[in-house]
Write a protein that holds these residues in place. Sequence first.
Motif, short mmCIF file in Angstrom:
data_model
loop_
_atom_site.label_atom_id
_atom_site.label_comp_id
_atom_site.label_asym_id
_atom_site.label_seq_id
_atom_site.Cartn_x
_atom_site.Cartn_y
_atom_site.Cartn_z
N PHE A 69 0.83 -1.21 0.00
CA PHE A 69 0.00 0.00 0.00
C PHE A 69 0.85 1.25 0.00
O PHE A 69 0.38 2.35 0.04
N GLY A 70 2.16 1.02 0.05
CA GLY A 70 3.04 2.20 0.01
C GLY A 70 2.92 2.99 1.29
O GLY A 70 2.16 2.65 2.18
N ALA A 71 3.67 4.08 1.38
CA ALA A 71 3.66 4.86 2.62
C ALA A 71 2.32 5.59 2.72
O ALA A 71 1.71 5.95 1.74
N TYR A 72 1.91 5.76 3.95
CA TYR A 72 0.62 6.43 4.19
C TYR A 72 0.73 7.90 3.81
O TYR A 72 1.75 8.53 4.03
N ALA A 73 -0.29 8.43 3.21
CA ALA A 73 -0.34 9.88 3.00
C ALA A 73 -1.73 10.32 3.41
O ALA A 73 -2.69 9.62 3.08
N PRO A 74 -1.86 11.39 4.15
CA PRO A 74 -3.20 11.78 4.61
C PRO A 74 -4.10 12.08 3.41
O PRO A 74 -3.65 12.60 2.41
N ALA A 75 -5.36 11.67 3.56
CA ALA A 75 -6.30 11.96 2.48
C ALA A 75 -6.56 13.46 2.45
O ALA A 75 -6.37 14.16 3.43
N PHE A 76 -7.01 13.93 1.31
CA PHE A 76 -7.36 15.34 1.22
C PHE A 76 -8.54 15.61 2.14
O PHE A 76 -9.39 14.74 2.36
N GLN A 77 -8.60 16.81 2.65
CA GLN A 77 -9.69 17.14 3.58
C GLN A 77 -11.04 16.89 2.95
O GLN A 77 -11.93 16.31 3.58
N GLU A 78 -11.16 17.24 1.65
CA GLU A 78 -12.50 17.06 1.06
C GLU A 78 -12.86 15.59 1.02
O GLU A 78 -14.02 15.22 1.12
N ASN A 79 -11.86 14.70 0.96
CA ASN A 79 -12.19 13.27 0.99
C ASN A 79 -12.74 12.87 2.35
O ASN A 79 -13.74 12.16 2.46
N PHE A 80 -12.09 13.34 3.41
CA PHE A 80 -12.60 13.02 4.76
C PHE A 80 -14.00 13.59 4.93
O PHE A 80 -14.89 12.91 5.45
N LEU A 81 -14.18 14.82 4.48
CA LEU A 81 -15.49 15.46 4.70
C LEU A 81 -16.56 14.73 3.89
O LEU A 81 -17.70 14.58 4.32
#
Length: 686
Positions: free
Chosen positions: A650-662
């Motif tokens: 899955f490769g290194a974690y990268a935070p999802a974009f805020q609009e994705n979380f929202l």
Amino acid sequence: PAMASGTALIYDDEMTSYKLLWDDPECDIEVPERLLSSYEQLKHYHLVERCIHVPVREGTEEEIMLVHSSEYLEVVKSTQTMNEEELRRVSENYDAVYFHPNTYRCAKLAVGATLQLVDSVMSGKVCNGMALVRPPGHHSQRNAANGFCVFNNVAIAAQYAKRRYGLQRILIVDWDVHHGQGIQYVFEEDPSVLYYSWHRYEHQQFWPLLRESDYDAVGQGKGKGFNLNVPWNKVGMGNSDYLAAFFHVLLPVAFEFVPELILVSSGYDSGIGDPEGQMTATPECFAHLTHFLMQLANGRVCAVLEGGYHLKSLSESVCMTVKTLLRDPLPQISGEMAPCLSAVESIQNVRAAHKPYWKCLMYEEATPLHNLSTKSQQMMEAELIQTSTHPTAKQVVGTTNSDEAIKTDRFLESHMKKILFPVPPVKTASAIVSKVDAHLLPISVQVEMEMNAQELKTLVSAFDAELVKEEKALLSLQNVLAVLDKILKKKVCNGIAESSVASVSTTFALKHCFDFGLQRVLCIVVGDMDLELDLDDGKILLMNICQKQQTEKTNSKYHISLNWKEDAGRNNFFCAVLGFILPVAYSYQPDLMIIVIGPNRSLGVNAISLLTCLLQGLAESRILVVIQDTEIKLVQSVAKALSGVSTPDFGAYAPAFQENFLEIKRLRDQLQQEWKMLRCSVKDWI
Ligand SMILES: CC(O)(O)NCCCCN
Ligand SMILES: [Zn+2]
């Protein structure tokens, strides 16, 4: 990276050679038969012969002192030559533990067995495994035995793995129904070991009665954020509560942590019928929990027995764990998929407490609910009355008296027949029809023989006569229906079919499913595709993961559009899978899943493989993947994911974009009344 294969089973009956020699109602449930009945049941299901047998050894003094002091080690060593009177006196120095002349030998074997398991996994000799040991370990501390535990097997294993293999990120998952305070104390300042535990707590009224077992014990100093406690403040917690705690607490954090090794403090007193736990989770729940952990750390999972005192429940749950480690298809999870109010309150509290430490929680409500509003309090009382009439909770929640235990035995007998025997051990293989050369595919994948044309023509013309004319479309249809047929007839578990007309093929496939008698099909469409489907009767749950805002489509219970913007390289789709897709899918309980991969999809190959892997817990792992011929390069990695030969990197974690979380929060708020596994906060609880 290719994954090792094979499951180790580490057991030696010498660990049954100690027992309680006097009367002590708190300790008399920890009996040698716990190991014997578990091992017998593993043989009964022919699981022992399928595992790789690794011999036990004694843990050395040096290994034991990775966690314990030399003084404590000397005390335990000295018990070997004691008489009963002296043994009782030593035992009284500790809380809820007893000694026997063979305890020291068995405690060293339990440590050694655990380290043998770690070595087998880290050396690549096997992929994963289970150590059936006693005495258990997770309560024991640097200078103390505690709660039937003498040496802390799992804590020693973590320290051992750090030193011997230079690991920097180890995840310990403790699903025993008691809090493994011993493990928490060892690692609470250590950011390289993430400790996750749920436990019966009842607002500090349940043993070991510790304030630091609550959700706000998040770790200390550099270890802040690396200790997760999920306290259960009511008994009767079941499958849906445990799965919700995985979807909304453990798994998002674990995927962000990117562990290199998973150690499981695998206690089964959290299962139905256990006199200690008084919970109602059924054995197959542990298959699902194990399955999720196998998607991490490239599948390196070491399960080490802790508690479990209802012999039948313990044995069945051990078998479910080992069966899943062997990559058998998972049995359907039973029970209503709706976590209770108290569970959701605990989940919300631990998410709020960890909001400062994990990006996947950064958009959560900040305030833990130290005390619920009076309204929710009343709701909780009302719910308590309702669940106490709930047959499963009431009927089989374990008590030590024998007729209750017999009732639990009978319940488990009938329950296991229901979930185990209709599902023959289907070969976990995939049928595939595509131009991709067979040698590129995992060996477990069979290249599908084509359905005979005449048979197909009648099938197709029954649906849509004029389609029969177009040769290429007919061939595509043939691919899809041929593979689907093998899945429906349980000749294979899952399959991939390439199609030039993926949307039409899917429509046909769905009709074929319902003609075959299926009741519910989860259909996940990745990319833009117009499927003309009748979605009113609930036989299809259509979820469309797409790039652009689907303005015209409003989300309904059975038609959900998830807008996900992912750019290459950033790998964060698992927040959507864990926080939204899985909870909805588990709430729906499909008989089969169809994943359709269309053109201009918004998900990369990692995300699609992850989705395929994580969904395999459902529908007895029956998945049909229909791939539009423009996306043919995906076939190899999807085939790997389906056949379980490797967890996608899955490769290194990268935070999802805020609009994705929202977007996830918006959908969750909108649909959590329909799909109750989405619940992770008590606000709007009606
Ligand atoms: C290993 C364990 O967590 O099952 N021990 C439980 C001890 C309970 C004492 N009341
Ligand atoms: Zn326990």
